[in-house]
Design an enzyme around this catalytic site. Structure first.
Site, mmCIF file in Angstrom:
data_model
loop_
_atom_site.group_PDB
_atom_site.id
_atom_site.type_symbol
_atom_site.label_atom_id
_atom_site.label_comp_id
_atom_site.label_asym_id
_atom_site.label_seq_id
_atom_site.Cartn_x
_atom_site.Cartn_y
_atom_site.Cartn_z
ATOM 1 N N LYS A 104 38.182 40.871 -3.961
ATOM 2 C CA LYS A 104 36.935 41.130 -4.401
ATOM 3 C C LYS A 104 36.398 42.129 -4.783
ATOM 4 O O LYS A 104 36.533 43.161 -3.837
ATOM 5 C CB LYS A 104 35.784 40.150 -3.387
ATOM 6 C CG LYS A 104 36.115 38.641 -3.325
ATOM 7 C CD LYS A 104 34.965 38.280 -2.417
ATOM 8 C CE LYS A 104 35.052 36.491 -2.652
ATOM 9 N NZ LYS A 104 36.233 35.816 -2.293
ATOM 10 N N ASP A 140 38.969 38.404 -7.934
ATOM 11 C CA ASP A 140 37.986 37.288 -7.870
ATOM 12 C C ASP A 140 36.690 37.472 -8.617
ATOM 13 O O ASP A 140 36.205 38.453 -9.069
ATOM 14 C CB ASP A 140 37.619 37.109 -6.373
ATOM 15 C CG ASP A 140 38.510 36.104 -5.740
ATOM 16 O OD1 ASP A 140 38.884 35.339 -6.357
ATOM 17 O OD2 ASP A 140 38.765 36.221 -4.325
ATOM 18 N N GLN A 169 33.754 31.414 -13.796
ATOM 19 C CA GLN A 169 33.032 30.270 -13.287
ATOM 20 C C GLN A 169 32.232 29.289 -14.379
ATOM 21 O O GLN A 169 31.443 30.003 -14.886
ATOM 22 C CB GLN A 169 32.027 30.891 -12.095
ATOM 23 C CG GLN A 169 32.671 31.876 -11.077
ATOM 24 C CD GLN A 169 31.697 32.528 -10.206
ATOM 25 O OE1 GLN A 169 31.454 31.939 -9.191
ATOM 26 N NE2 GLN A 169 31.055 33.749 -10.632
ATOM 27 N N ARG A 190 41.803 32.015 -13.616
ATOM 28 C CA ARG A 190 41.654 30.966 -12.671
ATOM 29 C C ARG A 190 40.016 30.364 -13.090
ATOM 30 O O ARG A 190 39.050 31.276 -13.151
ATOM 31 C CB ARG A 190 41.492 31.253 -11.120
ATOM 32 C CG ARG A 190 40.801 30.454 -10.083
ATOM 33 C CD ARG A 190 40.512 30.891 -8.913
ATOM 34 N NE ARG A 190 41.491 31.638 -8.343
ATOM 35 C CZ ARG A 190 41.558 32.759 -7.219
ATOM 36 N NH1 ARG A 190 40.471 33.265 -7.004
ATOM 37 N NH2 ARG A 190 42.692 33.218 -6.655
ATOM 38 N N LYS A 193 34.417 26.058 -10.344
ATOM 39 C CA LYS A 193 32.820 25.788 -10.625
ATOM 40 C C LYS A 193 31.862 26.821 -10.393
ATOM 41 O O LYS A 193 30.992 27.004 -11.205
ATOM 42 C CB LYS A 193 32.582 24.394 -9.955
ATOM 43 C CG LYS A 193 33.295 23.330 -10.392
ATOM 44 C CD LYS A 193 32.603 21.920 -9.648
ATOM 45 C CE LYS A 193 33.282 20.661 -10.328
ATOM 46 N NZ LYS A 193 32.622 19.595 -9.462
ATOM 47 N N GLY A 194 32.049 27.752 -9.375
ATOM 48 C CA GLY A 194 31.123 28.588 -8.966
ATOM 49 C C GLY A 194 30.575 28.269 -7.631
ATOM 50 O O GLY A 194 30.125 26.994 -7.325
ATOM 51 N N ALA A 195 30.357 29.377 -6.897
ATOM 52 C CA ALA A 195 29.954 29.225 -5.459
ATOM 53 C C ALA A 195 28.646 30.083 -4.917
ATOM 54 O O ALA A 195 28.497 30.163 -3.744
ATOM 55 C CB ALA A 195 31.111 29.281 -4.395
ATOM 56 N N ARG A 295 31.677 27.483 1.772
ATOM 57 C CA ARG A 295 32.407 25.979 1.900
ATOM 58 C C ARG A 295 31.548 24.972 2.336
ATOM 59 O O ARG A 295 31.833 23.918 1.856
ATOM 60 C CB ARG A 295 33.708 26.380 2.640
ATOM 61 C CG ARG A 295 34.532 27.312 2.402
ATOM 62 C CD ARG A 295 35.155 27.209 1.109
ATOM 63 N NE ARG A 295 34.522 27.606 0.037
ATOM 64 C CZ ARG A 295 34.362 28.747 -0.448
ATOM 65 N NH1 ARG A 295 34.668 29.787 0.143
ATOM 66 N NH2 ARG A 295 33.446 28.997 -1.643
#
Length: 313
Positions: A104, A140, A169, A190, A193-195, A295
């Site tokens: 990141k 990321d 994303q 990669r 969806k996105g977080a 998460r």
């Protein structure tokens, strides 16, 4: 997503950035015990143990040394050095054929004064070390305010380290255009969806909109010349991905599934046993709070699991 989960998502994502909540959580033994479902440990040795166990089931890994939003150049350098030690350990353990690393840029200093230079230098050092031991790096994605800078740094890294992967994303409105630009020969992308909590002007808000965008972006990736790396736990999307691959003339091994450590582990093994390439995102380290809360926000089942453990049921 249930109405309750929808209502809780915003507060949970805000909680992920709360230093006060993090300080309180790490003092509660049950929290650490539950986190172990999603984070295999705080040390390199614990991480490598998880990587070996996954490899025994035919699963590849991408490893994240946890940390975000570093507040000093020294902290960013410490994260960089942790990755260098991790890569050395992977090589010594003979695991570089099954494991790569994810980084990141906020952890590497992008948010600092002169952050672009600092983050690029740190990322370049990690990419060089990964190349030396025979593995790769994925850069990321984070919240939408970092997207342009992140993709700019990715482009610079790819000039020297062409195997460096990027993350897009699907919930961002811009992503359908980004996948078309980044989908050239040898590209590794990669798609997730996105977080992060994002406003409606930049991101789709409903599950249906995000899923539709994910499928549209997947089609573009499958029709391109790169390697699509499809990060999802959604059963409908998992079913659709091989169909989209077949329609684009791709077979197994010409794309990969990616999933998170501790989530749908039976499905990870099922896909691998069926001959699919599956890579598991394995986080480790002491700075697990933000990752863990995201998460919980992503899936109601994760939140229910945490609450059952917390209250002893």
């Amino acid at each position: 997503m249930s109405i309750l989960a929808t209502l809780l998502r915003g507060p949970l994502l805000s909680l992920a950035r709360s230093d006060r909540a993090r300080r309180l959580a790490v003092k509660v033994p049950i929290t650490a015990a539950v986190v172990s479902r999603f984070v295999p440990g705080e040390t390199v040795d614990e991480c490598l143990k998880a990587v070996r166990a996954l490899a025994a089931n035919g699963l590849l890994t991408t490893i994240d040394h946890l940390g975000e939003d570093t507040s000093s150049e020294a902290d960013a350098a410490a994260i960089r050095d942790a990755y260098l030690r991790l890569l050395t350990a992977l090589a010594e353990a003979g695991l570089t054929d099954v494991a790569e690393v994810s980084v990141k840029l906020t952890a590497l200093g992008i948010g600092l004064p002169d952050g672009r230079r600092i983050a690029l230098a740190n990322a370049r050092a990690i990419c060089a070390a990964a190349q030396e031991v025979g593995t790769t790096v994925t850069v990321d994605a984070e919240d939408h305010t970092t997207t342009d800078t992140t993709l700019g740094i990715l482009a610079e890294l790819r000039r020297e380290f062409p195997g460096t992967a990027g993350v897009l994303q699907a919930y961002l409105h811009r992503t359908i255009e980004d996948v078309a630009v980044l989908n050239g020969e040898g590209s590794r992308i990669r798609l997730c969806k996105g977080a992060y909590a994002e406003p409606a002007e930049v991101a789709h808000q409903t599950r249906e909109e995000v899923s539709a965008s994910y499928l549209a972006c997947t089609r573009v990736l499958m029709d391109g010349a790169g390697l699509p790396m499809l990060a999802t736990h959604d059963p409908e999307l998992i079913t659709a991905i091989p169909e989209l691959a077949g329609a684009a003339g791709r077979g197994k091994g010409e794309y990969e599934f990616q999933m998170l450590y501790g989530i749908r582990t039976d499905e990870q093994r099922r896909l691998a046993a069926a001959g699919e390439t599956v890579r598991v995102y394995v986080p480790y380290g002491t700075d697990w709070w933000g990752y863990f809360i995201r998460r919980l926000a992503e899936r109601p089942a994760n939140l229910a699991f945490f609450l059952r453990a917390l209250f002893g049921r």
